[in-house]
Write a protein that holds these residues in place. Sequence first.
Motif, PDB file in Angstrom:
ATOM      1  N   ARG A  38       9.077   4.211  25.730  1.00 54.33           N
ATOM      2  CA  ARG A  38       8.762   5.375  24.894  1.00 54.33           C
ATOM      3  C   ARG A  38       8.891   6.672  25.687  1.00 54.33           C
ATOM      4  O   ARG A  38       9.390   7.678  25.181  1.00 54.33           O
ATOM      5  N   GLU A  39       8.418   6.659  26.934  1.00 54.13           N
ATOM      6  CA  GLU A  39       8.505   7.853  27.768  1.00 54.13           C
ATOM      7  C   GLU A  39       9.957   8.233  28.019  1.00 54.13           C
ATOM      8  O   GLU A  39      10.328   9.410  27.974  1.00 54.13           O
ATOM      9  N   ARG A  40      10.792   7.258  28.267  1.00 55.15           N
ATOM     10  CA  ARG A  40      12.211   7.534  28.500  1.00 55.15           C
ATOM     11  C   ARG A  40      12.861   8.092  27.247  1.00 55.15           C
ATOM     12  O   ARG A  40      13.625   9.053  27.307  1.00 55.15           O
ATOM     13  N   ALA A  41      12.555   7.494  26.094  1.00 53.84           N
ATOM     14  CA  ALA A  41      13.132   7.975  24.836  1.00 53.84           C
ATOM     15  C   ALA A  41      12.689   9.407  24.543  1.00 53.84           C
ATOM     16  O   ALA A  41      13.474  10.228  24.050  1.00 53.84           O
ATOM     17  N   LEU A  42      11.425   9.727  24.857  1.00 51.76           N
ATOM     18  CA  LEU A  42      10.917  11.074  24.620  1.00 51.76           C
ATOM     19  C   LEU A  42      11.613  12.094  25.519  1.00 51.76           C
ATOM     20  O   LEU A  42      11.975  13.187  25.069  1.00 51.76           O
ATOM     21  N   ARG A  43      11.804  11.741  26.788  1.00 50.84           N
ATOM     22  CA  ARG A  43      12.506  12.652  27.697  1.00 50.84           C
ATOM     23  C   ARG A  43      13.944  12.886  27.244  1.00 50.84           C
ATOM     24  O   ARG A  43      14.454  14.012  27.309  1.00 50.84           O
ATOM     25  N   LYS A  44      14.591  11.829  26.790  1.00 50.49           N
ATOM     26  CA  LYS A  44      15.970  11.964  26.313  1.00 50.49           C
ATOM     27  C   LYS A  44      16.032  12.846  25.080  1.00 50.49           C
ATOM     28  O   LYS A  44      16.942  13.656  24.910  1.00 50.49           O
ATOM     29  N   GLU A  45      15.021  12.692  24.189  1.00 50.90           N
ATOM     30  CA  GLU A  45      14.987  13.503  22.972  1.00 50.90           C
ATOM     31  C   GLU A  45      14.763  14.974  23.302  1.00 50.90           C
ATOM     32  O   GLU A  45      15.367  15.859  22.683  1.00 50.90           O
ATOM     33  N   LYS A  46      13.925  15.268  24.300  1.00 43.20           N
ATOM     34  CA  LYS A  46      13.622  16.653  24.650  1.00 43.20           C
ATOM     35  C   LYS A  46      14.759  17.317  25.413  1.00 43.20           C
ATOM     36  O   LYS A  46      15.079  18.486  25.186  1.00 43.20           O
TER      37      LYS A  46
END
Length: 442
Positions: free
Chosen positions: A398-406
Amino acid sequence: MPLRELLGDEVLDLLLERSRDGAGGLRLTGQGSMLGELVKAVLERALEAELSAHLGYGKHDPAGHGSGNSRNGKIGKTVQTGVGPVRLAVPRDREGSFEPVLVPKRAGRVSGGLDDMIISLYAHGMSVRDIQHHLRQIYDTELSHEAISNITDAVLSEARAWQSRPLEAVYPVVFLDAIVVKVRDNNTVQAKPAYLAVGIDTDGEKHVLGIWLAKTPLDAATAGEGARFWASVMTDLKNRGVRDILIACTDGLAGFEDAVHQAFPHTTVQTCVVHLIRNALRPVARKDAAAVAAELRTIYTAANAEAAFDALAAFADGQWGRKYPQAVRVFESAWDRFTPFFAFTGPVRKLLYTTNGIESLNYQLRKVTKARGHFPGDDAVIKLLWLAIINIEDKRARERALRKEKTGKRADQPARLIEGQRTMGWREALNELDLAYPGRIR
């Protein structure tokens, strides 16, 4: 259509007004709260629909005349939900044959959100008592110790299925490490190591192979971790489909080498170099640690085993070796298990140099287990560790997906801490391992 448009301003205003507390604030959860009122309305509507389906006709439908069964009022019932206790009016039929599915008879809670919440809190390291307090304080929900235990025990079958799942036939490298937990065994609470194994498959992906705790014999005071225990671990791996392990990386586990060679005769046992360095530096004074570590570096970075032996001899005869002979003995006692990685070049040496990958996972697991006084049994340990592993891996994803989204960029950190993570430099390492162990990988 968004829920906001379905409800309309009039309904929302009414919900807001009914959900205010004495100070004018909103009660979003708990008895009589806004979310509680919505859950109550939805559940009661669903129960009415269930009864209509059971009877075969809707409320006030003339088709029900003379049908032999009809509605027979309602009975009050309080159920625990993810937003707190909700008082329901459960419809009944005259024959008493109506068995609600959504809110079963004699059920004190509505599963789903509440169960998922309890399992999540448990996976984060909260004890049953802590979960009880949290539900009471935040949601005004009362659940017994037994009810919470039963909810978390529901995942035990999944943990056992994971623990016995089939494995790959060949693992080029397997790492083993342990965390210490307090477990009640033979009516006494004792510290027991829970061993985890992480295997790298032929595609270079890492997987947690299992969790094992040693049993305490009835006539002994501590858990048996010798050759018999490791023989049972190796038997478990073989029964699950493993037929070969090229290299097993450990930290000098008692009885491990004999057991692994009995099950997998051609496996190379490699001691974790980082553990050796730590053990060698343990008796060294802090002011001398940097200088001694620099001298030790000449041993484990040598070109080959012969050069490493010469470096160790030079260290033993030098200033630091004479001052700290214990550091010399650490390497001498583990020499046969320390030197195998000298047969390889950089890519494989880097892979075998340390068990940091599994230690990183164990560090995260210790944060979950340290809040516990002790576990009631081995199954409770495996259940929590399995839940924690899933939770840790999902959190990283989830943290990786959030960083990619931002940022719109691919994150540098892997999506997982262990499970499914691709080993860096695996192609070069695989080619070298294939040459070193011909016919055993492909």
